[in-house]
Each structure stands twice: as C-alpha cells, then as structure tokens.
Design a protein around this motif. Structure first.
Motif, PDB file in Angstrom:
ATOM      1  N   CYS A  60      -0.730 -18.203   5.764  1.00  0.00           N
ATOM      2  CA  CYS A  60      -0.351 -16.807   5.496  1.00  0.00           C
ATOM      3  C   CYS A  60       0.024 -16.631   4.028  1.00  0.00           C
ATOM      4  O   CYS A  60      -0.335 -15.631   3.399  1.00  0.00           O
ATOM      5  N   ILE A  61       0.748 -17.596   3.490  1.00  0.00           N
ATOM      6  CA  ILE A  61       1.142 -17.547   2.083  1.00  0.00           C
ATOM      7  C   ILE A  61      -0.096 -17.598   1.196  1.00  0.00           C
ATOM      8  O   ILE A  61      -0.224 -16.834   0.219  1.00  0.00           O
ATOM      9  N   ASP A  62      -1.026 -18.485   1.519  1.00  0.00           N
ATOM     10  CA  ASP A  62      -2.257 -18.598   0.731  1.00  0.00           C
ATOM     11  C   ASP A  62      -3.056 -17.296   0.770  1.00  0.00           C
ATOM     12  O   ASP A  62      -3.633 -16.885  -0.241  1.00  0.00           O
ATOM     13  N   ALA A  63      -3.061 -16.648   1.935  1.00  0.00           N
ATOM     14  CA  ALA A  63      -3.811 -15.394   2.061  1.00  0.00           C
ATOM     15  C   ALA A  63      -3.187 -14.293   1.218  1.00  0.00           C
ATOM     16  O   ALA A  63      -3.897 -13.524   0.555  1.00  0.00           O
ATOM     17  N   TYR A  64      -1.880 -14.214   1.211  1.00  0.00           N
ATOM     18  CA  TYR A  64      -1.205 -13.218   0.369  1.00  0.00           C
ATOM     19  C   TYR A  64      -1.421 -13.516  -1.112  1.00  0.00           C
ATOM     20  O   TYR A  64      -1.648 -12.600  -1.909  1.00  0.00           O
ATOM     21  N   ARG A  65      -1.352 -14.781  -1.471  1.00  0.00           N
ATOM     22  CA  ARG A  65      -1.537 -15.137  -2.883  1.00  0.00           C
ATOM     23  C   ARG A  65      -2.944 -14.787  -3.337  1.00  0.00           C
ATOM     24  O   ARG A  65      -3.145 -14.354  -4.478  1.00  0.00           O
ATOM     25  N   SER A  66      -3.912 -14.945  -2.469  1.00  0.00           N
ATOM     26  CA  SER A  66      -5.289 -14.602  -2.817  1.00  0.00           C
ATOM     27  C   SER A  66      -5.474 -13.093  -2.954  1.00  0.00           C
ATOM     28  O   SER A  66      -6.270 -12.630  -3.765  1.00  0.00           O
ATOM     29  N   ALA A  67      -4.722 -12.336  -2.156  1.00  0.00           N
ATOM     30  CA  ALA A  67      -4.913 -10.890  -2.127  1.00  0.00           C
ATOM     31  C   ALA A  67      -4.192 -10.172  -3.263  1.00  0.00           C
ATOM     32  O   ALA A  67      -4.705  -9.189  -3.809  1.00  0.00           O
ATOM     33  N   ILE A  68      -2.990 -10.641  -3.620  1.00  0.00           N
ATOM     34  CA  ILE A  68      -2.160  -9.941  -4.607  1.00  0.00           C
ATOM     35  C   ILE A  68      -2.284 -10.618  -5.967  1.00  0.00           C
ATOM     36  O   ILE A  68      -1.903 -11.782  -6.128  1.00  0.00           O
ATOM     37  N   THR A  69      -2.796  -9.911  -6.931  1.00  0.00           N
ATOM     38  CA  THR A  69      -3.016 -10.459  -8.260  1.00  0.00           C
ATOM     39  C   THR A  69      -1.711 -10.976  -8.858  1.00  0.00           C
ATOM     40  O   THR A  69      -0.720 -10.255  -8.932  1.00  0.00           O
ATOM     41  N   GLY A  70      -1.723 -12.235  -9.262  1.00  0.00           N
ATOM     42  CA  GLY A  70      -0.576 -12.804  -9.961  1.00  0.00           C
ATOM     43  C   GLY A  70       0.615 -13.155  -9.097  1.00  0.00           C
ATOM     44  O   GLY A  70       1.685 -13.478  -9.636  1.00  0.00           O
ATOM     45  N   ALA A  71       0.465 -13.112  -7.770  1.00  0.00           N
ATOM     46  CA  ALA A  71       1.594 -13.443  -6.899  1.00  0.00           C
ATOM     47  C   ALA A  71       2.050 -14.879  -7.131  1.00  0.00           C
ATOM     48  O   ALA A  71       1.237 -15.791  -7.260  1.00  0.00           O
ATOM     49  N   GLY A  85      -6.439  -6.207  -5.842  1.00  0.00           N
ATOM     50  CA  GLY A  85      -6.342  -5.403  -7.048  1.00  0.00           C
ATOM     51  C   GLY A  85      -4.957  -4.850  -7.297  1.00  0.00           C
ATOM     52  O   GLY A  85      -4.727  -4.167  -8.295  1.00  0.00           O
ATOM     53  N   LEU A  86      -4.019  -5.146  -6.375  1.00  0.00           N
ATOM     54  CA  LEU A  86      -2.655  -4.673  -6.534  1.00  0.00           C
ATOM     55  C   LEU A  86      -1.976  -5.404  -7.683  1.00  0.00           C
ATOM     56  O   LEU A  86      -1.980  -6.636  -7.737  1.00  0.00           O
ATOM     57  N   HIS A  87      -1.414  -4.670  -8.612  1.00  0.00           N
ATOM     58  CA  HIS A  87      -0.678  -5.260  -9.731  1.00  0.00           C
ATOM     59  C   HIS A  87       0.803  -4.935  -9.547  1.00  0.00           C
ATOM     60  O   HIS A  87       1.319  -3.979 -10.105  1.00  0.00           O
ATOM     61  N   LEU A  88       1.452  -5.720  -8.728  1.00  0.00           N
ATOM     62  CA  LEU A  88       2.865  -5.560  -8.437  1.00  0.00           C
ATOM     63  C   LEU A  88       3.490  -6.953  -8.479  1.00  0.00           C
ATOM     64  O   LEU A  88       3.071  -7.841  -7.729  1.00  0.00           O
ATOM     65  N   PRO A  89       4.463  -7.181  -9.353  1.00  0.00           N
ATOM     66  CA  PRO A  89       5.096  -8.500  -9.394  1.00  0.00           C
ATOM     67  C   PRO A  89       5.594  -8.905  -8.014  1.00  0.00           C
ATOM     68  O   PRO A  89       6.422  -8.210  -7.418  1.00  0.00           O
ATOM     69  N   THR A  90       5.067 -10.006  -7.502  1.00  0.00           N
ATOM     70  CA  THR A  90       5.339 -10.420  -6.117  1.00  0.00           C
ATOM     71  C   THR A  90       5.698 -11.893  -6.073  1.00  0.00           C
ATOM     72  O   THR A  90       5.038 -12.730  -6.687  1.00  0.00           O
ATOM     73  N   ALA A 102       6.753  -4.363   4.203  1.00  0.00           N
ATOM     74  CA  ALA A 102       6.766  -4.169   2.749  1.00  0.00           C
ATOM     75  C   ALA A 102       5.362  -4.241   2.173  1.00  0.00           C
ATOM     76  O   ALA A 102       4.996  -3.454   1.282  1.00  0.00           O
ATOM     77  N   ALA A 103       4.555  -5.173   2.664  1.00  0.00           N
ATOM     78  CA  ALA A 103       3.184  -5.308   2.163  1.00  0.00           C
ATOM     79  C   ALA A 103       2.348  -4.074   2.493  1.00  0.00           C
ATOM     80  O   ALA A 103       1.534  -3.623   1.668  1.00  0.00           O
ATOM     81  N   GLU A 104       2.525  -3.518   3.687  1.00  0.00           N
ATOM     82  CA  GLU A 104       1.808  -2.287   4.043  1.00  0.00           C
ATOM     83  C   GLU A 104       2.206  -1.140   3.109  1.00  0.00           C
ATOM     84  O   GLU A 104       1.362  -0.338   2.680  1.00  0.00           O
ATOM     85  N   MET A 105       3.492  -1.060   2.789  1.00  0.00           N
ATOM     86  CA  MET A 105       3.958  -0.016   1.883  1.00  0.00           C
ATOM     87  C   MET A 105       3.369  -0.193   0.494  1.00  0.00           C
ATOM     88  O   MET A 105       2.938   0.769  -0.154  1.00  0.00           O
ATOM     89  N   ALA A 106       3.351  -1.431   0.018  1.00  0.00           N
ATOM     90  CA  ALA A 106       2.800  -1.710  -1.310  1.00  0.00           C
ATOM     91  C   ALA A 106       1.315  -1.396  -1.372  1.00  0.00           C
ATOM     92  O   ALA A 106       0.816  -0.868  -2.378  1.00  0.00           O
ATOM     93  N   ALA A 107       0.595  -1.696  -0.288  1.00  0.00           N
ATOM     94  CA  ALA A 107      -0.844  -1.420  -0.263  1.00  0.00           C
ATOM     95  C   ALA A 107      -1.117   0.075  -0.306  1.00  0.00           C
ATOM     96  O   ALA A 107      -2.095   0.521  -0.919  1.00  0.00           O
ATOM     97  N   SER A 108      -0.250   0.854   0.337  1.00  0.00           N
ATOM     98  CA  SER A 108      -0.446   2.305   0.376  1.00  0.00           C
ATOM     99  C   SER A 108       0.029   2.997  -0.894  1.00  0.00           C
ATOM    100  O   SER A 108      -0.606   3.951  -1.361  1.00  0.00           O
ATOM    101  N   ASP A 109       1.145   2.512  -1.456  1.00  0.00           N
ATOM    102  CA  ASP A 109       1.716   3.165  -2.640  1.00  0.00           C
ATOM    103  C   ASP A 109       2.521   2.148  -3.442  1.00  0.00           C
ATOM    104  O   ASP A 109       3.744   2.046  -3.280  1.00  0.00           O
ATOM    105  N   PRO A 110       1.872   1.379  -4.311  1.00  0.00           N
ATOM    106  CA  PRO A 110       2.574   0.327  -5.050  1.00  0.00           C
ATOM    107  C   PRO A 110       3.669   0.849  -5.967  1.00  0.00           C
ATOM    108  O   PRO A 110       4.552   0.090  -6.370  1.00  0.00           O
ATOM    109  N   LYS A 111       3.655   2.139  -6.283  1.00  0.00           N
ATOM    110  CA  LYS A 111       4.685   2.697  -7.163  1.00  0.00           C
ATOM    111  C   LYS A 111       6.043   2.822  -6.475  1.00  0.00           C
ATOM    112  O   LYS A 111       7.046   3.130  -7.123  1.00  0.00           O
ATOM    113  N   LEU A 112       6.076   2.579  -5.165  1.00  0.00           N
ATOM    114  CA  LEU A 112       7.361   2.591  -4.460  1.00  0.00           C
ATOM    115  C   LEU A 112       8.263   1.455  -4.924  1.00  0.00           C
ATOM    116  O   LEU A 112       9.488   1.570  -4.890  1.00  0.00           O
TER     117      LEU A 112
END
Length: 261
Positions: free
Chosen positions: A220-231, A200-205, A103-113
């Motif tokens: 792993c959770i900390d790394a995702y939280r750092s990468a995805i804005t507002g996670a 820079g991904l703006h997707l509610p996560t 799911a994260a790979e998909m969001a990184a490629s096309d967050p509008k999915l």
C-alpha cells in the motif's frame, strides 16, 4: 498533559463532534476505522505547538450517520465541506489507516485543501503485493491485538479506546465496524480509481509505516509513493499498525520534522 475539549460544529445538517486541544496552527487528524482512540502521549507532544482537531466520523456514535455517504470519497467530500466552512484551508492533515484513505480522497479531489499531508499506514489503494487485513470475520479484540506488534510492550495499548471493553465501548466498536462495512465493504477498503486520481498531485506527503504492520502491507505504501509525486516514506522499525503509540518519540520526531519543513 494538554487540556482538550469536545465541540459540536453544525455542518451539512448535522452536528459534527470534534475533539480539540493544544494551541498554534491547526492540525487536522482523521482517526482510523474503529474510531477516535483517545488522547495519547503523542497528542500532548504535538499539541505543544499545534491545535489538534479530531473530527469524529459520521456514523461512529457521537456524530450522526449521513445516509447519503456511500463511500470513503463521499466522507471525504463531507469533510472537505467542513474544512471550507471552518475556514481551515490550507490545513496540515494526518490520516491514520482508513483515515488516511479519507485524506487521500480529499487530496485527489481538491489538493488546495491541504498544506502538508501525513498518511500513517493508509488504506485506500489496493496493493500489488499482499492484502489489507479483513477486519470483519474476526472479533474486535482480535483485530485490536493485530494492530500492534507487541501489545505487552506497548503501554498505551491498554488505554486506547478507553481501556477495558465495557458494554458501551463494545457497542461503539460495533457501530464503527458497521459504518466501515457500509462505506468500505466492496471494494474492500480501497478505491480502484484513487491511484489514477492522485497521479500528478503536487502535495508534500509523508507516508509512515511500521515494519511489522499486520494490517496494511508495504504494498500500500509503495502504491501511494508511486501515485503521489515526491511522496516521502519513513519506516518505523519494529512497529506495527500503530507506530504513534508503539514508538511515540520517533513518530513525533518524523511528523514534527515534516510539518515544519
């Protein structure tokens, strides 16, 4: 108990097997690295309001392997095509463990999915501290036990993947592990570029993690939280790698609340 069915959907030259149940707005769910675990109590609760869609990953038995997929990013690309051809986008998604990686790979490629994304103990990013558990040197039974903090205290643990280890179930596990090794062996169940692509991904996560997870470390959770804005992060106290069956009421509560926002 909600009724469910299995469908076969032609996508990209193969038939994608899909478990479908419930009613309402679609909710796409990616299973973990050992395959679809079966219809559980938490599925019944979410299916009261949503149509649950579980694609069975290519190479995991019921869906044929795709020779051109060489990584989790490739699998994400295949599923992105499925989402577009099924006209689901933007769809809410839940990804478990390696399914969270997809799911994260998909969001990184096309967050509008996606409209909203829930990642439950996701693999995919190498943690700064700790290591993702290596599933390959151990037996399937040993790995399964490691996924819950208290097997004896988790009634549905004995029901996942059909319960007793029949020869057919053992073969299905080995097929899943073979395919996981093929697409995720090196680097081990992560993509070094993923955190940079997610920035820079703006997707509610929502990131969900059990405090006794022995498979995916808190890093792993900390790394995702750092990468995805507002996670957002929700910890489920005392649960292991399968909070959806270890504390199903709390898991359903936090997921429903997030998806309804």
């Amino acid at each position: 108990m909600s009724s469910w069915s299995e469908e076969r959907i032609p996508i990209g030259g193969i038939e994608l097997s899909m478990i479908k149940g419930g009613s309402g707005r679609p909710l796409l769910i990616f299973h973990d690295e050992l395959g679809y675990p079966g219809w559980m109590a938490w599925n019944d609760k979410l299916a009261e309001e949503r149509t649950l869609l579980f694609p069975l990953q290519p190479g995991f038995g019921k869906t044929p392997r795709l020779d051109w997929t060489r990584s989790y990013r490739d699998v994400g690309g295949f599923y992105a095509r499925a989402v577009r051809e099924m006209r689901l986008d933007p769809v809410d998604v839940i990804g478990f463990s390696a399914g969270g990686f997809i799911a994260a790979e998909m969001a990184a490629s096309d967050p509008k999915l996606f409209r909203r994304m829930v990642l439950v103990a996701p693999m995919g990013i190498k943690p700064a501290q700790g290591e993702i558990l290596d599933i390959f040197p151990m037996t399937i039974r040993t790995y399964l036990r490691a996924t819950v903090a208290d097997p004896a205290g988790t009634p549905e643990f004995t029901k996942i993947y059909g319960g007793e280890m029949t020869p057919e179930q053992f073969e299905a596990f080995e097929e899943a592990r073979t395919e996981t090794a093929r697409i995720g062996w090196e680097p081990y169940l992560h993509n070094p570029s993923l955190p940079y692509l997610l920035q820079g991904l703006h997707l509610p996560t929502l990131l969900v993690w059990g405090t006794r997870d022995a498979v995916v470390p808190r890093g792993c959770i900390d790394a995702y939280r750092s990468a995805i804005t507002g996670a957002q992060v929700v910890e489920i106290e005392g649960a292991g790698h399968r909070p959806e069956i270890e504390n199903s009421p709390e898991f359903v509560r936090v997921v429903k609340s997030f998806l309804a926002a």
